[in-house]
Design a protein around this motif. Structure first.
Motif, mmCIF file in Angstrom:
data_model
loop_
_atom_site.group_PDB
_atom_site.id
_atom_site.type_symbol
_atom_site.label_atom_id
_atom_site.label_comp_id
_atom_site.label_asym_id
_atom_site.label_seq_id
_atom_site.Cartn_x
_atom_site.Cartn_y
_atom_site.Cartn_z
ATOM 1 N N PRO A 1 0.822 -1.219 0.000
ATOM 2 C CA PRO A 1 0.000 0.000 0.000
ATOM 3 C C PRO A 1 0.860 1.276 0.000
ATOM 4 C CG PRO A 1 0.016 -1.002 2.178
ATOM 5 C CD PRO A 1 0.732 -1.963 1.272
ATOM 6 N N ILE A 2 0.523 2.194 -0.879
ATOM 7 C CA ILE A 2 1.230 3.476 -0.931
ATOM 8 C C ILE A 2 0.209 4.603 -0.947
ATOM 9 C CG2 ILE A 2 3.167 2.481 -2.196
ATOM 10 C CD1 ILE A 2 2.094 4.066 -4.665
ATOM 11 N N VAL A 3 0.683 5.804 -0.661
ATOM 12 C CA VAL A 3 -0.153 6.993 -0.730
ATOM 13 C C VAL A 3 0.360 7.862 -1.880
ATOM 14 C CG1 VAL A 3 1.300 8.122 1.019
ATOM 15 C CG2 VAL A 3 -0.985 9.021 0.528
ATOM 16 N N VAL A 4 -0.564 8.434 -2.633
ATOM 17 C CA VAL A 4 -0.204 9.345 -3.718
ATOM 18 C C VAL A 4 -0.542 10.767 -3.287
ATOM 19 C CG1 VAL A 4 -0.724 10.081 -6.073
ATOM 20 C CG2 VAL A 4 -0.519 7.641 -5.538
ATOM 21 N N ALA B 1 2.441 11.661 7.096
ATOM 22 C CA ALA B 1 1.747 11.085 8.255
ATOM 23 C C ALA B 1 1.274 9.668 7.944
ATOM 24 C CB ALA B 1 0.562 11.965 8.649
ATOM 25 N N SER B 2 0.831 9.456 6.713
ATOM 26 C CA SER B 2 0.345 8.126 6.333
ATOM 27 C C SER B 2 1.471 7.093 6.392
ATOM 28 C CB SER B 2 -0.249 8.183 4.922
ATOM 29 O OG SER B 2 -0.662 6.913 4.511
ATOM 30 N N VAL B 3 2.670 7.494 5.924
ATOM 31 C CA VAL B 3 3.814 6.563 5.944
ATOM 32 C C VAL B 3 4.318 6.382 7.367
ATOM 33 C CG1 VAL B 3 6.178 6.196 5.151
ATOM 34 C CG2 VAL B 3 4.471 7.141 3.589
ATOM 35 N N ARG B 4 4.371 7.495 8.121
ATOM 36 C CA ARG B 4 4.907 7.428 9.486
ATOM 37 C C ARG B 4 4.069 6.512 10.370
ATOM 38 N NH1 ARG B 4 5.054 12.457 10.384
ATOM 39 N NH2 ARG B 4 3.119 12.592 11.581
ATOM 40 N N THR B 5 2.772 6.529 10.177
ATOM 41 C CA THR B 5 1.885 5.674 10.980
ATOM 42 C C THR B 5 1.733 4.273 10.375
ATOM 43 O OG1 THR B 5 -0.029 6.538 9.785
ATOM 44 C CG2 THR B 5 0.572 7.635 11.857
ATOM 45 N N GLN B 6 2.446 4.046 9.264
ATOM 46 C CA GLN B 6 2.478 2.741 8.588
ATOM 47 C C GLN B 6 1.118 2.310 8.047
ATOM 48 O OE1 GLN B 6 4.540 -0.225 10.931
ATOM 49 N NE2 GLN B 6 6.501 0.685 10.424
ATOM 50 N N ARG B 7 0.226 3.296 7.809
ATOM 51 C CA ARG B 7 -0.973 2.951 7.055
ATOM 52 C C ARG B 7 -0.576 2.617 5.623
ATOM 53 N NH1 ARG B 7 -2.875 7.612 9.657
ATOM 54 N NH2 ARG B 7 -2.818 8.774 7.702
ATOM 55 N N SER C 1 13.574 1.088 5.939
ATOM 56 C CA SER C 1 13.885 0.229 7.084
ATOM 57 C C SER C 1 13.464 -1.212 6.806
ATOM 58 C CB SER C 1 13.172 0.748 8.343
ATOM 59 O OG SER C 1 11.769 0.629 8.206
ATOM 60 N N TYR C 2 12.638 -1.378 5.806
ATOM 61 C CA TYR C 2 12.213 -2.709 5.363
ATOM 62 C C TYR C 2 12.618 -2.802 3.897
ATOM 63 C CZ TYR C 2 9.308 -6.910 5.629
ATOM 64 O OH TYR C 2 8.852 -8.199 5.655
ATOM 65 N N LEU C 3 13.802 -3.364 3.659
ATOM 66 C CA LEU C 3 14.433 -3.254 2.348
ATOM 67 C C LEU C 3 13.588 -3.851 1.228
ATOM 68 C CD1 LEU C 3 16.986 -2.037 1.251
ATOM 69 C CD2 LEU C 3 18.101 -4.262 1.453
ATOM 70 N N MET C 4 12.956 -4.988 1.478
ATOM 71 C CA MET C 4 12.168 -5.612 0.426
ATOM 72 C C MET C 4 10.974 -4.738 0.046
ATOM 73 S SD MET C 4 10.379 -9.353 0.267
ATOM 74 C CE MET C 4 11.968 -10.134 0.063
#
Length: 389
Positions: free
Chosen positions: A45-48, A84-90, A120-123
């Motif tokens: 999942p990614i955010v645009v 914020a979306s990435v930091r909270t791992q949504r 931090s999660y290379l894959m």
């Protein structure tokens, strides 16, 4: 043969040793690959962050969403919301389409699409970067081809002009590029080593706890008698683990569809000295353990270092020299290297001769070490009862 039967009898009579040596090795081999059956991490999942809000930015978003690597989970207007979306791992990554994106493309001006991934999660990071980069490259190529055709190039000439040096990339020995195909074959060899070491150490600890001599008939004999007894004990373990090998290659490989280009029999024959080296190493260090728990704790602790320095997850050339030297003393380093070459790459036994010689050398060295460490202990002055080996 007496030592072989005695060792088998000792294994069968101890439930803990039987669990580790027989059931544990097989259960571990069947269960370990389960998390990797999908081979690749897909639809991350990614955010645009679409700051342009134009037809072209929406087209790029749809192209990214269509890749197998990522899934556009949400679209926001500001970089703060995306962060914020990435930091909270949504979401595990973000694509930022800047203001004026479409206008810059139509004017043939340079514009930059931002890609941010959780490194931090290379894959995960690789999948996010690959999915977005491929989509942006495809759109960029399409824009340039249309521009060239508009200026008079034929479609074929435009394609040659756009990409004068095309490359062809092929993933050898692991066509799907799967994570499981990379790790499981190597870990199966490591499972053999660690369960065998733990089983031998555990059995030695139990013997110490019960106050019985370890290989009494072996230890208390002469040098040749002791050597013959240790060889017999080693043969007992190798016979059990050779069956494990055939089950690993014949059953586990088929269940999980692991790549197998080489001969299963050749790989099993290559690993015979590996099994002897591990068995003699286990016998040589078995005197260190005075309880079952101590053997399990120490040898379980050694599993991860053995895996990390074996070289299958990180190139040994990039490791410190001392870790590479230490790895040469472990049978798993040579066993994993040779077995993967034979089974996955289709190498012959002649191709893996250096690894085979290294394993026979380790087997010989640990055999001698076992003869030394399992020598009779000197009885304390005035002590009664048998000396515990």
């Amino acid at each position: 043969m007496t030592a072989v039967w005695e060792e088998w009898r000792a294994i069968v009579s101890d439930k803990g040793a039987t669990t580790v040596i027989v059931a544990g090795a097989l259960a571990y081999a069947l269960l370990y690959p389960l998390p990797f059956v999908r081979q690749l991490a897909r639809d991350i999942p990614i955010v645009v962050v679409d700051q342009d809000r134009t037809a072209m930015s929406r087209q790029l978003t749809r192209m990214v969403d269509a890749t197998e690597q990522v899934n556009v989970a949400t679209s926001v207007n500001s970089t703060m919301e995306g962060e914020a979306s990435v930091r909270t791992q949504r979401t595990r990554g973000a694509m930022v389409i800047p203001v004026g994106f479409e206008q810059s493309v139509l004017r043939a001006e340079r514009t930059i699409v931002g890609v941010y991934g959780d490194a931090s999660y290379l894959m995960v990071y690789n999948q996010v970067a690959t999915g977005i980069a491929q989509s942006v490259a495809t759109m960029s190529a399409g824009v340039e081809l249309r521009r060239l055709q508009a200026s008079g190039f034929t479609p074929a000439a435009a394609l040659v002009t756009r990409d004068p040096l095309p490359i062809s990339v092929r993933a050898l020995y692991n066509p799907s590029g799967g994570y499981g195909n990379t790790n499981v074959p190597a870990v199966l060899i490591l499972i053999l080593q660690q369960t065998l070491l733990i089983g031998i150490g555990s059995l030695a600890g139990v013997r110490r706890e019960r106050g019985t001599a370890m290989h009494a008939e072996v230890v208390e004999g002469g040098l040749l008698h002791r050597a013959a007894g240790i060889l017999g004990a080693g043969v007992a373990y190798v016979a059990i683990y050779f069956v494990h090998l055939m089950l690993f290659f014949g059953v586990v490989y088929r269940i999980y569809d692991l790549p197998q280009r080489g001969s299963m029999l050749a790989a099993a024959l290559f690993l015979v000295p590996f099994l002897f080296a591990v068995a003699f190493l286990g016998l040589a260090i078995s005197r260190l353990f005075r309880a079952r728990e101590s053997a399990m704790l120490v040898l379980l602790f050694s599993s991860l270092p053995a895996m990390f320095i074996s070289g299958f997850s990180f190139p040994p050339e990039a490791m410190p020299a001392w870790t590479t030297a230490l790895a040469q003393l472990l049978p798993s380093t040579h066993g994993i290297d040779g077995a993967v070459r034979v089974l996955q790459m289709g190498a012959s036994l002649a191709d893996v001769l250096p690894m085979s010689l290294a394993l026979w050398g380790l087997a010989g060295a640990y055999f001698v070490l076992a003869i030394v460490t399992l020598r009779p202990e000197k009885k304390a002055h005035g002590a009664n009862g048998p000396a515990h080996a």
